[in-house]
Design a protein around this motif. Structure first.
Motif, PDB file in Angstrom:
ATOM      1  N   ASN A  50     -41.299  59.824 -37.642  1.00 43.65           N
ATOM      2  CA  ASN A  50     -41.700  59.603 -38.818  1.00 43.65           C
ATOM      3  C   ASN A  50     -42.690  58.431 -38.581  1.00 43.65           C
ATOM      4  O   ASN A  50     -42.720  57.103 -39.366  1.00 43.65           O
ATOM      5  CB  ASN A  50     -41.029  59.595 -39.808  1.00 43.65           C
TER       6      ASN A  50
ATOM      7  N   THR B 218     -48.086  54.152 -48.715  1.00 39.20           N
ATOM      8  CA  THR B 218     -47.566  55.388 -48.980  1.00 39.20           C
ATOM      9  C   THR B 218     -47.150  55.656 -50.242  1.00 39.20           C
ATOM     10  O   THR B 218     -47.568  56.504 -50.926  1.00 39.20           O
ATOM     11  CB  THR B 218     -45.669  55.122 -48.812  1.00 39.20           C
TER      12      THR B 218
ATOM     13  N   ALA C 226     -44.697  58.109 -42.649  1.00 36.42           N
ATOM     14  CA  ALA C 226     -44.383  57.126 -43.237  1.00 36.42           C
ATOM     15  C   ALA C 226     -44.861  55.297 -42.707  1.00 36.42           C
ATOM     16  O   ALA C 226     -44.474  54.590 -43.007  1.00 36.42           O
ATOM     17  CB  ALA C 226     -42.789  56.957 -44.307  1.00 36.42           C
ATOM     18  N   ASN C 227     -44.444  55.460 -41.529  1.00 32.12           N
ATOM     19  CA  ASN C 227     -44.365  54.563 -40.606  1.00 32.12           C
ATOM     20  C   ASN C 227     -45.614  53.766 -40.116  1.00 32.12           C
ATOM     21  O   ASN C 227     -45.965  54.649 -39.078  1.00 32.12           O
ATOM     22  CB  ASN C 227     -42.458  54.318 -40.105  1.00 32.12           C
TER      23      ASN C 227
ATOM     24  N   LYS D 224     -50.565  57.555 -50.886  1.00 33.41           N
ATOM     25  CA  LYS D 224     -50.658  58.236 -50.423  1.00 33.41           C
ATOM     26  C   LYS D 224     -52.119  58.099 -49.571  1.00 33.41           C
ATOM     27  O   LYS D 224     -53.116  59.123 -49.218  1.00 33.41           O
ATOM     28  CB  LYS D 224     -50.595  59.539 -51.018  1.00 33.41           C
TER      29      LYS D 224
END
Length: 337
Positions: free
Chosen positions: A54, A300, A18-19, A303
């Motif tokens: 992550n 995010t 995510a990051n 996607k």
């Protein structure tokens, strides 16, 4: 709590992470088995944790330093690190971002072998470029038709101006006989999209400038475009590293540019996500940090990295049977988990 081993840091697939961080005026270091960044406040030093398991990419901007121990942990977690200019946007064609990819001799070989199976053939390489060009429009359609916030801001995929430009784009893409014709067709479409976005956000007189001023909205839109594009380059570089495909084997941006494949892959998402939000955030007079938070959130939400992986693997494995592709996918999933 016991320290994590390097293998424990790889439980999150890169396509699901995510990051993506941009840091400036801080020191990145390792402390108590974690990677932190240290900032200097007026009366005390402040430490902030980076969740490396992550995280896909870290961009280090002005006034940053990083320790050897931190780099070791980032490499163990499979995080790409890049040094860049202020605001995440190096001078266009003045200097380039340098990606530090984690040292790992066990990158997959299947995707590189598949890529090399067509790359030296001019016709097949051109076909791959056309596949990416069509995919970027599919993603543009998917995002602009789905995203309610974009619709509210006046971005309508079915608008006559957009559809007319796309008709021309598809016709010229199909007839293109080399990558230069594809690049010209791409540039013409992007010019239409810039004009459409400028009109939708009342940014009159917008002109694309890669080295822009920050004193007016026109400059701010350009700054945000540059900034967002380099964030997209980070995702693209990470995608290629995970799949084991070197950045020099481009299909459209030219065989003489060392990192050209990064640009090819980033183009898959730039028009759909970076372009509209750069103009929207400029209209709202957002800060650089607010824009960055917004663009990373839409990466995010839609996607973006999943889409990059999907398209690169599709092109790399185009000559294989479904059974062979399934076997590769199952093998890679097992190795990463």
């Amino acid at each position: 709590m016991d320290d994590l081993s390097p293998s424990d840091l790889k439980v999150i697939l890169h396509s699901k992470r995510a990051n993506l961080y941009y840091l400036e005026y801080c020191r990145v270091l390792q402390k108590d088995g974690r990677v932190l960044y240290l900032t200097e406040a007026s009366k005390e030093n402040l430490y902030f944790n980076i969740p490396i398991a992550n995280t896909t990419v870290i961009l280090l901007g002005n006034g940053t330093s990083i320790t050897q121990a931190a780099m070791r942990m980032l490499a163990q977690a499979g995080v790409l690190v890049g040094f860049c200019g202020g605001g995440g946007t190096p001078l266009y064609m003045g200097n380039e971002i340098e990606w530090f990819t984690p040292q790992n001799e066990y990158r997959p070989t299947e995707y590189l072998q598949g890529w090399m199976g067509f790359w030296f053939d001019d016709d097949k390489r051109l076909a791959a470029a056309k596949t990416f060009q069509n995919a970027r429009i599919d993603f543009l359609k998917h995002v602009w038709q789905k995203d309610r916030d974009l619709k509210t801001e006046g971005f309508n995929f079915d608008d006559k101006a957009i559809q007319s430009a796309l008709d021309t784009f598809f016709t010229r893409t199909e007839k293109a006989t080399n990558s230069q014709e594809l690049l010209l067709t791409e540039a013409q479409l992007t010019k239409v999209l810039y004009k459409y976005a400028a009109n939708a956000t009342q940014n009159e007189g917008f002109k694309r400038q890669h080295e822009s001023s920050r004193t007016v909205d026109i400059g701010k839109a350009n700054d945000f475009l540059n900034h967002g594009n380099y964030l997209a380059y980070g995702l693209a570089a990470c995608t290629l590293w995970v799949l084991g495909i070197p950045h020099g084997f481009a299909v459209m941006h030219g065989k003489t540019r060392r990192g050209a494949l990064v640009f090819d892959i980033a183009d898959l998402i730039k028009d759909a996500l970076v372009l509209p939000w750069a103009f929207i955030c400029a209209k709202e007079n957002a800060t650089e940090q607010e824009f960055r938070q917004q663009i990373l959130q839409v990466f995010t939400d839609h996607k973006a990295m999943d889409f990059m992986f999907e398209q690169v693997k599709k092109v790399a494995l185009q000559s294989l049977t479904e059974q062979q592709i399934d076997a590769i996918e199952n093998n890679q999933l097992g190795e990463q988990l």
